[in-house]
Enzyme design. Structure first.
Site, PDB file in Angstrom:
ATOM      1  CB  ILE A  73      -0.950  -0.004   1.205  1.00  0.00           C
ATOM      2  CG1 ILE A  73      -1.938  -1.166   1.087  1.00  0.00           C
ATOM      3  CG2 ILE A  73      -1.706   1.322   1.306  1.00  0.00           C
ATOM      4  CD1 ILE A  73      -2.739  -1.190  -0.203  1.00  0.00           C
ATOM      5  CG  PHE A  98      -7.038  -0.124   1.767  1.00  0.00           C
ATOM      6  CD1 PHE A  98      -5.845   0.542   1.689  1.00  0.00           C
ATOM      7  CD2 PHE A  98      -7.737  -0.353   0.581  1.00  0.00           C
ATOM      8  CE1 PHE A  98      -5.339   0.972   0.487  1.00  0.00           C
ATOM      9  CE2 PHE A  98      -7.241   0.081  -0.633  1.00  0.00           C
ATOM     10  CZ  PHE A  98      -6.042   0.737  -0.677  1.00  0.00           C
ATOM     11  CD  GLU A  99      -3.196  -4.560   3.361  1.00  0.00           C
ATOM     12  OE1 GLU A  99      -2.912  -5.016   4.470  1.00  0.00           O
ATOM     13  OE2 GLU A  99      -3.426  -5.274   2.372  1.00  0.00           O
ATOM     14  N   GLY A 100      -5.019  -1.516   7.582  1.00  0.00           N
ATOM     15  CA  GLY A 100      -4.827  -0.900   8.886  1.00  0.00           C
ATOM     16  C   GLY A 100      -4.830   0.597   8.756  1.00  0.00           C
TER      17      GLY A 100
END
Length: 384
Positions: free
Chosen positions: A245, A361-363
């Site tokens: 990301i 996203f992805e945390g």
């Protein structure tokens, strides 16, 4: 896009150059129409697979490219600079291959060549509506049934939901973090249904949907590793995914910067190009500094990963810094174009919308700050 990158080998330079050429020649003309229509570009993934760009960090004997992670990430960046939906999809596909490669049996790994060459598309089914960023709170159940498991529950925000041929699924076989188990799931099977695609602000050519499991039966042969080993598999994959990301965010920011520079150099005002105006030049300079700094961050983290060093803290820092930079750089690109930047005649308004989700996203970035803080406390000798 800077072409004078420092790459670890001539082969790596060729790979990144190939990605840049395909992105400009094949992806760029299709991006805006596909995003406008919300069309999932399945054929693009086949093309990237045939070009050898879908399995770069995996070994050649499995159909991969055998390249360091830092090279794979720079390929993602090149793609994201013209079409973020595809770059995110490549990242998710690569993420879905990781459990098979790292923990799969010899039989399970026979799926990898078709995945890495683009004949099959992968998805990653981890997130749930009420679990938030904590994989230990997942509630999808896998109950033993004969020589397999019955899966019941719902996964949310699944990239390639309804489009993928296989999903890596994390489900609960016992309580607590040690109760998660990883499975390989066929994209079309009894007991698996898909929700309608999410109506998103951006990345509209990337299908995101829920996966509903209603007693779907999975043979034990498609369990990846032992029962209870799912949490470390998910954690390891997500650490690497955060770097993906970060690279996508840098590519998005670089694409916005490139467009803003070209526009400012062409656009005349008061008898000279807009870029000659110090206010605009300084704004562009700050944008360039943010992009270069973010790129250096994700590359340093990737090089640690390639050397087998711990990189979790550096991955969270890279994701945080790159996605915050992308949000600011894309917004500033709209500002450079003025009113024109607010229209769909130029891609910068789309870049700005796409940058927002990179912070989520992805945390989410608030979670990344928590992760970084915990690492700092641990390094200082404090438990938290």
């Amino acid at each position: 896009m800077p072409a004078d990158r420092m790459l670890p080998s001539p082969e790596a330079a060729d790979v990144v150059a190939l990605a840049r050429d395909l992105a400009r020649r094949e992806l760029a003309p299709r991006a805006a129409p596909a995003e406008e229509a919300g069309l999932f570009p399945r054929e693009i993934f086949r093309m990237l697979g045939r070009a050898g760009l879908l399995g770069l960090p995996y070994p050649p004997d499995l159909g991969g490219g055998g390249q360091p992670y830092e090279v794979y990430l720079q390929v993602l960046e090149e793609i994201a600079a013209v079409w973020a939906s595809v770059a995110v999809g490549v990242g998710v596909h690569t993420l879905s291959c990781f459990p098979l490669y790292a923990c799969g049996t010899d039989v399970q790994r026979k799926q990898l060549p078709e995945l890495l060459e683009g004949d099959l598309l992968g998805g990653y089914a981890l997130a749930e509506e009420h679990a938030g960023p904590d994989a230990a709170d997942l509630s999808t159940l896998a109950v033993p049934d004969g020589d397999g498991y019955r899966i019941t529950g719902t996964k949310t925000w699944i990239t390639h939901g309804g489009e993928a041929d296989f999903y890596v699924l994390f489900a609960r076989t016992a309580g607590g973090p040690g109760g998660l188990t990883c499975f390989l799931i066929e994209g079309r099977m009894d007991g698996l249904a898909f929700g309608a695609p999410e109506r998103k602000m951006a990345l509209t050519a990337s299908t995101t949907a829920r996966l509903h499991f209603d007693g779907a039966w999975v043979p034990v042969d498609w369990r990846i590793s032992d029962e209870g080993c799912g949490y470390p598999i998910a954690a390891a994959a997500l650490e690497a995914g955060r770097l993906g990301i970060a690279a996508c965010a840098v590519g998005l920011a670089q694409g916005a910067l490139d467009h803003a520079v070209r526009y400012a150099a062409r656009r005349g005002q008061f008898g000279r190009p807009v870029i000659a105006n110090q206010g605009i030049a300084f704004l562009l300079a700050d944008m360039a500094a943010a992009v270069e700094t973010a790129r250096a961050g994700y590359l340093e983290a990737a090089r640690r990963k390639d050397r087998g060093l711990p990189f979790a803290r550096q991955a969270s820092i890279a994701k945080l810094a790159a996605t915050d930079a992308a949000m600011k750089v894309t917004a500033d690109a709209v500002q450079v174009l003025g009113g024109a930047g607010y229209t769909r005649d130029h891609p910068v308004e789309r870049y700005m919308r796409e940058a927002k989700v990179m912070q989520i996203f992805e945390g989410a970035n608030q979670v990344q700050r928590m992760v970084i803080g915990r690492h700092l406390a641990r390094d200082a000798g404090y438990a938290c």
